[in-house]
Design an enzyme around this catalytic site. Structure first.
Site, PDB file in Angstrom:
ATOM      1  N   ALA A   1      -0.752 -15.294  19.191  1.00 33.02           N
ATOM      2  CA  ALA A   1      -0.406 -16.322  17.997  1.00 33.02           C
ATOM      3  C   ALA A   1       0.991 -15.933  17.583  1.00 33.02           C
ATOM      4  O   ALA A   1       1.400 -14.641  17.660  1.00 33.02           O
ATOM      5  CB  ALA A   1      -1.451 -16.247  17.014  1.00 33.02           C
TER       6      ALA A   1
ATOM      7  N   GLN B   1       1.779 -15.014  14.683  1.00 34.78           N
ATOM      8  CA  GLN B   1       1.832 -13.424  13.968  1.00 34.78           C
ATOM      9  C   GLN B   1       0.826 -12.561  14.852  1.00 34.78           C
ATOM     10  O   GLN B   1       0.232 -11.626  14.020  1.00 34.78           O
ATOM     11  CB  GLN B   1       1.388 -13.658  12.736  1.00 34.78           C
ATOM     12  CG  GLN B   1       2.482 -14.287  11.589  1.00 34.78           C
ATOM     13  CD  GLN B   1       3.591 -13.175  11.340  1.00 34.78           C
ATOM     14  OE1 GLN B   1       3.502 -12.186  11.650  1.00 34.78           O
ATOM     15  NE2 GLN B   1       4.669 -14.052  11.103  1.00 34.78           N
ATOM     16  N   SER B   2       1.083 -12.446  15.917  1.00 34.60           N
ATOM     17  CA  SER B   2       0.151 -11.625  16.818  1.00 34.60           C
ATOM     18  C   SER B   2       0.432 -10.088  16.673  1.00 34.60           C
ATOM     19  O   SER B   2       1.652  -9.787  16.927  1.00 34.60           O
ATOM     20  CB  SER B   2       0.330 -11.947  18.278  1.00 34.60           C
ATOM     21  OG  SER B   2      -0.366 -11.011  19.185  1.00 34.60           O
ATOM     22  N   ASN B   3      -0.450  -9.284  16.528  1.00 33.91           N
ATOM     23  CA  ASN B   3      -0.311  -8.008  16.489  1.00 33.91           C
ATOM     24  C   ASN B   3      -0.227  -7.463  17.921  1.00 33.91           C
ATOM     25  O   ASN B   3       0.576  -6.316  18.062  1.00 33.91           O
ATOM     26  CB  ASN B   3      -1.388  -7.265  15.797  1.00 33.91           C
ATOM     27  CG  ASN B   3      -1.659  -7.743  14.400  1.00 33.91           C
ATOM     28  OD1 ASN B   3      -0.548  -7.559  13.551  1.00 33.91           O
ATOM     29  ND2 ASN B   3      -2.634  -8.470  13.986  1.00 33.91           N
TER      30      ASN B   3
ATOM     31  N   VAL C   1       0.876  -8.722  20.667  1.00 36.44           N
ATOM     32  CA  VAL C   1       2.196  -8.925  21.205  1.00 36.44           C
ATOM     33  C   VAL C   1       3.322  -8.329  20.679  1.00 36.44           C
ATOM     34  O   VAL C   1       4.009  -7.426  21.542  1.00 36.44           O
ATOM     35  CB  VAL C   1       2.636 -10.478  21.015  1.00 36.44           C
ATOM     36  CG1 VAL C   1       4.082 -10.901  21.094  1.00 36.44           C
ATOM     37  CG2 VAL C   1       1.704 -11.475  21.747  1.00 36.44           C
TER      38      VAL C   1
END
Ligand SMILES: Cc1ncc(COP(=O)(O)O)c(C=O)c1O
Length: 351
Positions: free
Chosen positions: A84, A86-88, A90
């Site tokens: 997503a 706001q992916s952590n 990634v």
């Protein structure tokens, strides 16, 4: 000298068979949450995986150790991942790449219907840019298989250009390698509980891709630890999430040579705090974020850790625990995303 991870492997030698790139070496602390626990009548504790070292921490550090270990074993020089906006995961994947000298290529999915500037540029997005990741975007946020297939296409192109890419797939049809990190975390928690004389009656954790939930459960059961592990749904309703956790847990148990270790009764999921959907605020989540900050000075995020804490509070209030039970909330991180959720947190209109 024996390192922290070696001490975990001593308790489960099968874990030592998988390649691992060490990004953290030491246990995360377990702290009391006395004020918040008293509000709901349990002995609440928090395991601070939000403090894992590497670019603002979080659960994916433990998972990445095994993906990156496998990538290095395969001779990769480039890593691809999807998530997503706001992916952590990634963000941490890009950070892990930088630590090990690999090239991070990331795909951001439009999974959350949020158009405001902060969501699309601040928090994890800003950190990704600082880490120098190559970013592409993908419009179909709810189609995991399509997101993975697009990554495979990008990997193919990079291969044709001479790179050696490794893809961290998120879809269910790929091996649950990251879950090994939480098998290790469960052994670590059990060792801490014994060494510190902390009885733990329940564990509560966010359940998304399910590798944290399934990994912890498998680690516990392989140690003969029958603690109930409650997964709080952050992405799917309880029905499909239960199926997913069972499948991932059985796959992990099989990878570790114990395919019979997990029974359907081991799978506990609760989706009371999920609506209106992934990454979207609701009153229970807002309450959990506020209570953890104001009662414990503990910051949590709306997508994962705050939602899991909301689930823990809900379970406590609805009688899932006995009075005075010791309940371990596993803080999986995600706090950098709060800067992308400023409008929800302040109740201000989107910019
Ligand atoms: C901070 C945080 N907590 C929890 C989760 C959920 O973990 P899992 O995907 O292993 O279920 C994620 C997943 O991205 C996360 O970033």
């Amino acid at each position: 000298m024996t390192g922290h991870f070696d001490r975990l492997v001593q308790d489960l030698p099968a874990l030592g068979r998988f390649p691992r790139a060490a990004l953290a070496d030491g246990p995360t602390v377990i702290e009391p949450m006395q004020r918040l626990g008293a509000l709901v009548g349990v002995n609440l504790l928090v395991k601070r995986d939000d403090t894992l070292p590497l670019a603002m921490g979080g659960n994916k550090v433990r998972q990445l150790e095994f993906y990156l270990g496998e990538a290095l074993r395969a001779g990769a020089d480039t890593l691809l991942i999807t998530g997503a906006v706001q992916s952590n995961f990634v963000r941490l994947c890009a950070a892990g790449c930088r630590k090990l000298g690999l090239r991070p290529v990331v795909q951001l999915e439009q999974r959350v219907p949020k158009q405001d500037v902060a969501y699309n540029t601040s928090g994890n997005v800003l950190l990704l840019k600082m880490l120098g990741a190559e970013i592409t975007s993908f419009p179909e946020g709810e189609n995991e298989a399509a997101a993975d297939a697009n990554l495979d296409r990008i990997a193919e192109r990079l291969r044709a250009e001479g790179a050696a890419p490794y893809v961290v797939h998120l879809g269910i049809d790929h091996p649950p390698i990251g879950g090994l990190g939480y098998v290790a975390a469960a052994i670590e928690t059990l060792q801490q509980s014994k060494a510190e004389g902390l009885p733990l009656d329940h564990v509560v954790v966010a359940s998304g891709s399910a590798l944290t939930h399934a990994g912890f459960l498998v680690g516990a059961r392989l140690m003969g630890w029958e603690v109930p592990v409650h997964g709080i749904c952050v992405r799917r309703d309880a029905g499909p999430q239960r199926d997913r956790v069972l499948r991932r847990a059985r796959e992990l148990a099989a990878m570790l040579g114990a395919p019979q270790a997990i029974r359907p009764v081991d799978i506990r999921v609760d989706d009371t705090c999920l609506a209106p959907g992934y990454g979207q605020m609701n009153d229970r989540v807002a309450e959990a974020l506020e209570l953890s900050a104001t009662q414990e000075a503990l910051l949590t995020d709306p997508v994962y850790s705050g939602r899991a804490l909301a689930g823990a509070l809900h379970l406590a209030r609805s009688g899932a625990f006995d009075a005075g039970d010791s309940v371990l909330f596993l803080h999986t991180g995600g706090v950098p995303a709060i800067f992308g959720y400023q409008s929800d947190l302040e109740g201000a209109p989107p910019a």
